[in-house]
Design an enzyme around this catalytic site. Structure first.
Site, PDB file in Angstrom:
ATOM      1  N   THR A  55     -56.956  13.698  30.727  1.00 13.79           N
ATOM      2  CA  THR A  55     -56.282  12.898  31.758  1.00 13.79           C
ATOM      3  C   THR A  55     -54.895  13.463  32.058  1.00 13.79           C
ATOM      4  OG1 THR A  55     -55.566  11.344  30.029  1.00 13.79           O
ATOM      5  CG2 THR A  55     -57.514  10.744  31.315  1.00 13.79           C
TER       6      THR A  55
ATOM      7  N   LYS B 267     -58.122  22.406  21.799  1.00 14.99           N
ATOM      8  CA  LYS B 267     -57.248  22.396  22.973  1.00 14.99           C
ATOM      9  C   LYS B 267     -56.482  23.714  23.108  1.00 14.99           C
ATOM     10  CE  LYS B 267     -56.812  17.351  22.937  1.00 14.99           C
ATOM     11  NZ  LYS B 267     -57.377  16.983  24.252  1.00 14.99           N
TER      12      LYS B 267
ATOM     13  N   LYS C  87     -52.692  13.678  35.693  1.00 17.96           N
ATOM     14  CA  LYS C  87     -51.313  13.234  35.905  1.00 17.96           C
ATOM     15  C   LYS C  87     -50.463  14.367  36.472  1.00 17.96           C
ATOM     16  CE  LYS C  87     -51.921  10.320  31.881  1.00 17.96           C
ATOM     17  NZ  LYS C  87     -51.810  10.326  30.416  1.00 17.96           N
TER      18      LYS C  87
ATOM     19  N   LYS D  97     -50.279  17.545  25.057  1.00 18.05           N
ATOM     20  CA  LYS D  97     -51.485  16.843  24.634  1.00 18.05           C
ATOM     21  C   LYS D  97     -51.549  16.877  23.110  1.00 18.05           C
ATOM     22  CE  LYS D  97     -53.786  19.756  27.197  1.00 18.05           C
ATOM     23  NZ  LYS D  97     -54.556  18.875  28.036  1.00 18.05           N
ATOM     24  N   ARG D  98     -52.523  16.189  22.533  1.00 16.87           N
ATOM     25  CA  ARG D  98     -52.706  16.262  21.087  1.00 16.87           C
ATOM     26  C   ARG D  98     -52.814  17.718  20.641  1.00 16.87           C
ATOM     27  NH1 ARG D  98     -57.494  14.754  18.741  1.00 16.87           N
ATOM     28  NH2 ARG D  98     -58.448  14.606  20.794  1.00 16.87           N
TER      29      ARG D  98
ATOM     30  N   HIS E 227     -66.574   9.320  24.388  1.00 19.22           N
ATOM     31  CA  HIS E 227     -65.409  10.114  24.775  1.00 19.22           C
ATOM     32  C   HIS E 227     -65.337  11.474  24.092  1.00 19.22           C
ATOM     33  CE1 HIS E 227     -62.942   7.380  27.245  1.00 19.22           C
ATOM     34  NE2 HIS E 227     -63.474   6.409  26.533  1.00 19.22           N
TER      35      HIS E 227
END
Length: 836
Positions: A677, A575, A681, A569-570, A376
């Site tokens: 993910t 990111k 969504k 998100k985290r 992952h």
């Protein structure tokens, strides 16, 4: 002849033969009252929704239990091949609403509660999130289980029953403060303790080797400190098909509660020390592994999961087949969700060789034909590595087995590439150096028959970069399985108004076949349909505003007509929440300069948690909140721009966020995000993505078309090429907008009373060695955001894009993902239930 007084003349009544639970309104009302009054001891004066929620959950669990038993009996009767999903995380969220949806009783239960004067939504909201995960990895595991049950695949999930889940995040003076998430404080009505399936897990000690009369070595692991693994089972219902699979979570307990002699002698702390040490294993999700004690606990957790789960599977097997393992690989398959459970490869070898007395070769053939590994991450630092010294102390027999696996593997590699010492060094499971390390990802590859990435680009980068030598050696092992999310929770349940419109327009087959959403695409040209779509989106945005105010997260007046720009998100540097903040500062600077012609109002909402030990990520949270405080209190800004940090982001919060999102921020540095993910969504609920060519963004753009995706940024190849001569100072010098943004940061405008607070953040993005290359993508990002504004000004065009994004999200259902896992890796047969 004497008569046995215990033998009755008539047949015994079955103790398990019960009438089926009804699913009419009156049945739910009657059963609810029974639990509420008789079991929970409540009366009409009780005002807490917790007890009503517990009573209703027990009513729903009864219905699940009937199907659960039939599912188990069907699998046993059919003697089917089974799969086992081992994951350190299962981010399940709340269960009640999902269980009602999958049972098909939501409307009936809503009416039953209404007749009792109870608001169903209040009961759903009072349920505690099962936050046994940290982000996408754990939520993916939960979505996978939903799809496995919906597809009627015999899959059992194995994880850990952490006493404390992902921490509760509060914001104090703009900074993240972590509080324990004691999600089990009031118990968990959905789980069933299965003491009879407990197993003993060994740690420490040493091994003894003896030789029998035939010259065979026998290894015994002795003088160990033992811990008991106790399973708790949670039902996982498929969508309205009767199948209920199982998630089995292990709790660690002491083999003896405490030392009575020490207790009687007055040494109370020492008397319960063993109990406390044992229970620590499943006390907290992901201990801080910045210190040696944290690392040891993390390794204990991983081995505890692997050993308990494998012993469980082998006990089931030997209970039916004895010690005959001839068909074991034919009937069983293990999927390792990331590198965390990869110790299972060595543990299965130990159990087969030491406990069940198979030869090494027999055991290795079984192991490498039953284990499959999902990777992952592309970040080398995120791959598990354990010091040999720690392994030898904590798991001595496992370390011996890993050394033997590696020795045989090195022989194979040397035979394939004679004399290539450098390749041997790179591929070895044991990394040499000042302190030897065990590369768990290498063990996972060597011991598995399948290795998959989770998006096309991610798998390609694994093959060409991180695991290129393994791919050259075993190209047949590698495959891609692009992630997905379950449409049951992430559209049908969380956005019922939109789901109803879709079903009324194209039928409800999309709930189990998301590709049917493609039928929506022609309706993007239908003005009346667009009007309905837009009205539902606006209502969802208002609901999100109301939800945030009800939870006291904001007193801001948020403009429902603004772009709702989401990044949830985290919090991690790759990111690039920081890039988002730079854009917000740029918009603020434009407002202050009076550059507001054709202005498009925007509400930027950023949510996520930083790992407790991740200093830079926590500094980014502080920056977001400081910038928000300045912007949101400036009268010049008004309702043109708002920035809100969504504290304590979790599954139930995302269920509120998804329906109200207009713009989905997926802005990671290209080549760093494995898949994502959250992007799926949000897309499924009609949000439009602004993103780099990274992870699953690439496939999202392919599905929706380039006109319905806001692309920006360097590609992975361009990033790698530019690293050699990256000069952020030169970029800043040639970009006046960027200069202005950095001037506001460097002048302390957002930290006037906290001098120097963000110096580290500023230095990191100006550093030519910045691995995330934030500055390199700034101009492209700003230009893409201008295209977002232009599109949003034309509401008809924006609504078309929103419909097209939803219509083309079919690929990103976990039903498709799980079908690919099954067809290409697991080879399980769906098991329709045998009626009882």
């Amino acid at each position: 002849m004497p008569t046995n007084k215990y033998v009755k003349s008539k047949p015994k009544l079955s103790i398990t033969n019960l009438p089926n639970k009804g699913i009419k309104k009156v049945d739910f009302i009657d059963d609810f009252k029974q639990y509420y009054v008789h079991l929970l001891g409540r009366d009409e004066n009780c005002r807490s929704p917790f007890y009503a929620s517990s009573a209703l959950s027990l009513v729903i669990r009864d219905r699940l239990m009937e199907h659960w038993n039939i599912t188990h009996q069907t699998y046993s009767k059919n003697d089917c091949r089974r799969g086992y999903y081992l994951s350190m995380e299962f981010l399940m969220g709340r269960t009640l609403s999902n269980a009602m949806l999958n049972l098909g009783v939501t409307d009936t239960v809503t009416k039953a509660m209404y007749d009792l004067g109870i608001e169903l939504e209040e009961l759903i909201s009072s349920e505690q999130d099962a936050g046994l995960g940290n982000g996408g990895l754990g939520r993916l595991a939960a979505c996978f289980l939903d799809s496995c049950a919906t597809l009627q695949l015999p899959i059992l999930g194995y994880g850990l029953r952490y006493e404390y889940g992902m921490f509760t995040q509060t914001i104090v003076n703009g900074e993240q403060v972590e509080k324990p998430d004691h999600w089990l404080r009031h118990g968990n009505v959905w789980e069933i303790e299965r003491l009879e399936y407990s197993h003993t897990i060994k740690f420490g000690g040493h091994t003894e080797t003896t030789t029998d009369d035939d010259g065979h070595s026998k290894h015994t692991w002795i003088e160990t400190s033992n811990v008991l693994a106790v399973p708790f089972d949670t039902p996982i219902p498929g969508y309205q098909n009767g199948t209920v699979n199982t998630l089995r979570l292990w709790k660690s307990v002491a083999t003896e509660e405490f030392n009575l002699d020490e207790f009687n002698a007055g040494d109370y702390a020492e008397a319960v020390a063993a109990k406390n040490t044992a229970e620590n294993i499943t006390m907290v999700l992901y201990p801080n592994d910045a210190n040696e004690n944290g690392k040891e606990l993390r390794l204990r957790q991983q081995y505890f999961l692997a050993s308990a789960s494998l012993q469980d599977v082998l006990a089931h097997w030997t209970g039916i087949h004895g010690n005959n393992f001839t068909r074991f690989a034919e009937k069983n398959c293990f999927q390792l969700n990331d590198t965390h459970p990869s110790i299972a490869i060595a543990e299965l070898m130990r159990l087969l060789v030491d406990i069940h007395h198979l030869s090494w070769n027999e055991a290795w053939i079984i192991t490498k034909n039953t284990m499959a590994y999902t990777n992952h991450t592309l970040l080398p630092e995120a791959l598990e590595r354990w010091s040999v010294k720690l392994m030898q102390r904590l798991l001595p027999r496992l370390m011996e087995i890993i050394f033997e696996i590696n020795a045989q593997f090195m022989t194979d590699v040397s035979s394939h590439w004679p004399g290539d010492g450098e390749r041997l060094r790179k591929m070895s499971i044991i990394e040499e150096g000042h302190e030897q390390q065990v590369r768990m990802a290498h063990l996972a590859i060597v011991g598995s028959f399948s290795v998959n990435g989770v998006a096309q680009l991610h798998t390609q980068l694994l093959q060409q970069g991180l695991f290129s030598d393994f791919y050259a050696f075993w190209p047949h092992k590698f495959n891609n399985k692009t992630n997905g999310v379950t449409p049951r929770r992430w559209l049908a349940a969380c956005n019922p108004e939109l789901a109803s419109l879709i079903s009324a327009t194209i039928g409800d087959g999309w709930i189990t076949d998301l590709s049917q959403l493609k039928k929506l695409e022609p309706y993007a040209e239908d003005a009346q349909f667009r009007k309905q779509w837009r009205a539902i989106k606006q209502a969802a945005k208002q609901s999100l505003i109301d939800y945030k105010k009800a939870n006291h997260e904001t007193e801001l007046h948020l403009n429902v007509d603004a772009i709702f720009d989401m990044q949830v998100k985290r919090i991690h540097e790759y990111k690039r929440q920081l890039l988002n903040v730079l854009h917000v500062i740029h918009l603020y600077n434009r407002i202050k300069k009076g550059d507001t012609e054709n202005w498009v109002a925007r509400c930027v909402l950023i949510g996520g948690k930083a790992a407790p030990g991740y200093r830079m990520a926590k500094k980014v949270i502080k920056l977001i909140n400081n910038v928000a405080q300045i912007i949101n209190s400036d009268p010049d800004v008004g309702d043109k721009l708002a920035l809100l940090f969504l504290s304590d982001y979790r599954v139930s919060a995302m269920e509120k966020i998804c329906p109200g999102a207009d713009l989905s921020e997926q802005i990671s540095t290209a080549g760093k995000e494995a898949s994502g993910t959250g992007n799926m969504k949000l897309m499924m609920n009609g949000a439009i993505t602004i993103g780099t060519l990274d992870g699953a963004n690439i496939e999202i753009r392919e599905e929706v078309g380039e006109k319905n995706f806001f692309l920006f940024g360097l590609t992975e190849e361009q990033i790698e090429s530019r690293r050699k001569h990256y000069n952020p100072l030169a970029i800043i010098d040639h970009d006046n907008d960027l200069k202005d943004v950095l001037h506001l940061l460097e002048s302390g405008h957002f930290n006037q009373f906290e001098p120097g607070l963000f110096d580290d953040v500023i230095s990191s993005i100006k550093n030519p060695h910045d691995p995330w290359m934030t500055i390199a993508d700034f101009r492209s990002y700003i230009d893409a955001q201008k295209r977002v504004e232009e599109a949003y000004l034309d509401q008809e065009r924006w609504t078309k894009m929103s419909i097209i994004n939803c219509a083309n999200s079919g690929k990103f259902s976990t039903d498709r993902t799980i079908n690919e896992y099954n067809n290409e890796i697991w080879k399980l047969k769906p098991q329709p239930l045998n009626p009882q």
